[in-house]
Design an enzyme around this catalytic site. Structure first.
Site, PDB file in Angstrom:
ATOM      1  N   ASP A 316      88.097 -20.992 -50.198  1.00 50.76           N
ATOM      2  CA  ASP A 316      86.606 -20.812 -49.688  1.00 50.76           C
ATOM      3  C   ASP A 316      86.873 -20.483 -48.284  1.00 50.76           C
ATOM      4  OD1 ASP A 316      83.866 -20.780 -49.024  1.00 50.76           O
ATOM      5  OD2 ASP A 316      83.385 -23.062 -49.689  1.00 50.76           O
TER       6      ASP A 316
HETATM    7  C1  BGC Z   1      80.673 -21.115 -48.832  1.00 50.89           C
HETATM    8  C2  BGC Z   1      80.947 -20.341 -50.266  1.00 50.89           C
HETATM    9  C3  BGC Z   1      80.707 -18.925 -49.875  1.00 50.89           C
HETATM   10  C4  BGC Z   1      81.490 -18.385 -48.603  1.00 50.89           C
HETATM   11  C5  BGC Z   1      81.383 -16.884 -48.361  1.00 50.89           C
HETATM   12  C6  BGC Z   1      81.438 -20.403 -47.578  1.00 50.89           C
HETATM   13  O1  BGC Z   1      80.923 -20.983 -46.515  1.00 50.89           O
HETATM   14  O2  BGC Z   1      81.140 -22.420 -49.111  1.00 50.89           O
HETATM   15  O3  BGC Z   1      80.217 -20.786 -51.349  1.00 50.89           O
HETATM   16  O4  BGC Z   1      80.867 -18.206 -51.168  1.00 50.89           O
HETATM   17  O5  BGC Z   1      81.020 -19.214 -47.352  1.00 50.89           O
HETATM   18  O6  BGC Z   1      80.067 -16.676 -47.848  1.00 50.89           O
END
Ligand code: BGC
Length: 822
Positions: A316
């Site tokens: 993530d």
């Molecule tokens: C989130 C993800 C997301 C990623 C990219 C993170 O803060 O937890 O679900 O895909 O950001 O935006």
């Protein structure tokens, strides 16, 4: 402000520079002096990607097996390039000061996309662009110096999709989303999200499907198959046990291997086995003391060796850091060696310091060639199959019109009828004005906030949807509500803009105060009052009990005042719940005549809900989670998101496998609405349950006949719950093991549905034996239309204990606690 410069050179005339200016993030585009490429024809195949000597490299020869091509490509990469390939390119156009995408500076291939992989121009390897998800494609609708718009369709949130219990329909939603991903030039959608609804207050529950792993897994597999049908990828997230938002990067989840395997991993397992997502996103949190992105047991032993996952794992965004400050603190770098060695192939969004650390660790030998070759092979496999690598000429014109129809239909099918006294719904008369109360009626919420928020062209409000469906609405109320809502919403958006951008916590707009005389006059002029209660939440924080799970005082007053006044005149009151997560209903549900739950139903929301209110669509949605009577009835309610409360660093999942209905039904705690519940405008008879055998061998099917016994066409969901013998192991009283939905049945029409169960469905995970084991004895199958509404019952036997699957010992606990037992 400090400037950190990072430059990486490749072997030809290219220079790629990532500049951190303060916290604002820019990437300079690479200069390509190599555009007029010579071509070569071999055996009738034309190749244009020739090397500098005018020859075809082995990796370019798409006639050769993929593994040989990738091996050749890796052999041509320098250590510097390898290190680059293992980290993403950052977030082009994202301003880390404000946490917002801007239209300034370098924007990347698709502005507003969340990131991408390294572009290795020297060898003709393009960036693979990844973009959020999950309720549709999240990109910037506006681009610098470009008069065009790039809006995407906002589909219903994950919970609403799952509420359809219709995997075929969800497959078609996936196909529609994939069309937008591909036609806007994106390679991988960062979704679906499929964490378990462990507690009603998780701020991102709306993005996720259910409290039940089977339902989550089946819905996830359907949407992944639909999206990937287009030749683009998905990233199933967040793997695993990311069930809260508060301190999501720094929290350590203490959890038993049994609860992990039976509840929190099982849905991912189904999605992997039934859909092979191109990628999986590891979660931020730690599990039993180690970051998920550093866990070899999670990312390699279980995911790849036991389940057969073939794709890449990416972190993530800034996964492996304990908070969002750490990545920008000098001398703090995620443990890249632990991450890559665990099987977390790609570090996202990617930081120069991580690339440097990888390089250093390759040089020092801490990161072995074997490890990085595995990571690189998987990343390059993704690159090779991406539309970008295959020069797909995307149109920037996805099928928005057709997709709006898809979202309208699926949102109506995901709408759940919770209450319908004396057939209040569907609304029969369209001539007498409807009295529409509640701010949210005038500004419908299509989806939640954060990275899961899609930039759609429009959201159809409830009043517009009703008008489109031929209803007349009360103009005086509209005249009062509309300006209030517009003004308050503008203030709220400004507040969010200034306070955390994409990660700002959403705040509810207090209900417009109406005097009693006005409500009285509406009770005289209208036959029906409709009140919408709205909620919004998202990434970065969890919801609260007061004024969020529990309705606020102003909302309760509105319900009380309207229902007392309307009921006094023999008129009806309907409540629409335009919410992303569970709210308290027990204290007020008796005060109203009907309750409709469309969740956050996407951009066509008002139309979809009006389709159900008018009876054009008969509701067939079912709850994918329990609505407790009180928040404290939820088994995880006490310190559910950990200690210390303000910034929890530790959370213990000591309710074990007793999540949602597994707890409520086993411990006989009465919910307000149970898992699987949902009414219809018609009635169904479920009869004639037949099992394929009375003694279980490998698999078994149950057939059941559903007949529409009412006067309206409709669909019904049948749910198969299994109660397993519990001689040696403590087990929930029953668990969902299969489900099926009928087609649209006309009055009097019947359909026979077949529900299958396999050996693993009989088994529980026995930790000290490292195995899934089915106990010998008598098993009870209950076919129901909810987890409490049993329609048919049958029994079968398993003669001998079965070791269904042996596993590898994993997820050792780092602190002593015991799981709840029955
Ligand atoms: C989130 C993800 C997301 C990623 C990219 C993170 O803060 O937890 O679900 O895909 O950001 O935006």
């Amino acid at each position: 402000m400090k400037n950190i410069f990072f430059s990486k050179s490749t072997n030809i005339l290219l220079l790629s520079t990532v500049i951190f200016s303060g916290l604002s993030w820019n990437i300079k585009p690479e200069v390509d002096n190599n555009s007029d490429k010579p071509k070569i024809t071999i055996d009738g195949f034309t190749f244009s990607d020739l090397n500098q000597n005018g020859k075809l490299d082995k990796y370019e020869d798409y006639r050769l097996p993929m593994k040989d091509r990738i091996k050749d490509l890796i052999s041509k990469m320098t250590d510097d390039e390898k290190a680059n390939m293992l980290v993403g390119i950052g977030m082009p156009g994202f301003d880390l000061n404000t946490f917002k995408f801007t239209t300034e500076g370098f924007q990347g291939k698709v502005p507003g996309a969340a990131g991408g992989t390294f572009e290795l121009k020297r060898l003709g390897i393009p960036t693979v662009t990844v973009s959020d998800g999950p309720a549709g494609l999240r990109i910037n609708p506006k681009r610098n110096n470009d008069p065009n718009y790039y809006y995407a369709t906002a589909f219903p949130v994950g919970t609403a999709l799952a509420s359809t219990w219709n995997t075929e329909l969800i497959y078609s939603v996936g196909k529609a989303i994939g069309n937008e991903v591909k036609e806007y030039g994106v390679d991988v959608l960062l979704g679906p999200g499929m964490n378990i609804h462990r507690n009603p207050l998780c701020g991102r529950n709306f993005e996720y499907f259910s409290e039940d792993p089977l339902l989550s897994g089946k819905i996830s597999a359907a949407i992944v198959n639909g999206i990937q049908f287009n030749g683009v990828g998905t990233s199933v997230k967040h793997f695993a046990a990311n069930n809260q938002e508060r301190n999501r990067l720094g929290v350590n989840v203490h959890i038993s291997e049994r609860a992990l395997r039976e509840i929190y991993l099982r849905g991912f397992e189904i999605a992997v086995k039934e859909a092979q997502p191109w990628t999986i996103m590891s979660s931020y949190n730690s599990i039993n003391g180690t970051f998920a992105s550093e866990r070899y047991d999670l990312l390699t032993t279980v995911l790849r060796k036991e389940w057969g996952f073939k794709g890449i794992v990416m972190t993530d965004w800034f996964g492996g850091y304990k908070d969002l400050k750490a990545p920008f603190t000098p001398n703090i770098v995620s443990n890249v060696t632990a991450q890559l060695s665990a099987g977390n192939d790609l570090l996202m969004p990617g930081l120069p310091s991580q690339q440097q650390a990888i390089l250093d660790n390759i040089k020092s030998g801490k990161l072995t060639t074997a490890v990085i070759n595995n990571n690189l092979t998987r990343i390059l496999e993704l690159v090779f199959k991406s539309p970008s690598m295959n020069n797909y000429k995307y149109s920037d014109k996805p099928n928005l019109k057709a997709n709006a129809e898809v979202t309208r239909q699926v949102a109506a099918e995901g709408t759940i009828l919770l209450k319908n006294n004396s057939n209040t719904l569907p609304i029969k008369s369209t001539k007498i004005p409807l009295a529409i109360f509640g701010n949210t009626s005038y500004d419908f919420i299509s989806g939640g906030t954060g990275s899961g928020d899609v930039n759609e062209t429009y959201t159809v409000s409830l009043i517009d949807g009703l008008t489109n469906n031929g209803f007349v609405i009360d103009f005086e109320l509209e005249g009062l509500y509309k300006p209030y809502v517009i003004d308050q919403k503008a203030k709220e958006l400004e507040r969010r803009d200034k306070n955390g951008g994409i990660l700002a916590t959403a705040k509810r707009i207090v209900e417009l105060e109406l005097n009693k005389t006005l409500i009285e006059s509406k009770a005289n002029s209208s036959e029906i009052a409709l009140i919408t209660i709205g909620r919004n939440a998202g990434e970065g924080d969890d919801r609260k009990v007061d004024e969020d799970f529990n309705l606020a005082g102003d909302e309760i007053s509105l319900i009380n005042n309207v229902s007392e006044t309307f009921h006094a005149k023999g008129k009806k009151v309907i409540v629409v719940l335009n919410i992303g997560g569970v709210v308290e209903t027990a204290s007020w549900k008796d005060k109203v005549d009907a309750i409709l739950l469309p969740w956050q139903p996407g951009q066509e929301g008002g139309n979809s809900v009006a389709d159900v209110l008018s009876g054009k669509v008969t509701p067939s949605g079912k709850l994918t989670m329990t609505f407790p009577e009180n928040f404290l009835d939820t088994p995880s309610s006490k310190y559910w998101n950990g200690f210390p409360e303000e910034n929890p660093t530790n959370v213990t999942y000591d309710e074990g496998v007793y999540v949602g209905y597994r707890y409520f039904n086993t411990f006989k705690v009465k919910p307000s609405y149970e898992f699987g519940f949902g009414l219809s405008y018609t009635s169904f008879d479920v009869a004639n349950l037949k099992l394929s055998a009375t003694n279980f061998a490998e698999k078994m099917t149950a057939t059941v006949t559903v007949t529409n016994t009412g006067k309206t066409a409709g669909k019904e969901v049948v749910q198969l719950y299994l109660s397993a013998p519990s001689i040696n192991t403590d087990k929930p009283s029953s668990e969902l093991k299969s489900f099926a939905k009928t087609k649209l049945l006309q009055p009097g029409e019947s359909q026979t549905l077949t529900l299958a169960i396999n050996t693993k469905d009989l088994a529980s995970f026995i930790t000290d034996k490292n195995a899934w084991i089915a106990e010998a004895g008598s098993y009870k199958i209950t076919i129901g239309t909810s987890s409490l509404n049993s329609k048919q019952v049958a029994q079968f036997y398993l003669d001998k204990e079965l070791v269904v699957e042996k596993t590898n010992s994993s997820f050792a606990i780092d602190t002593k606690f015991s799981d709840l037992k029955n």
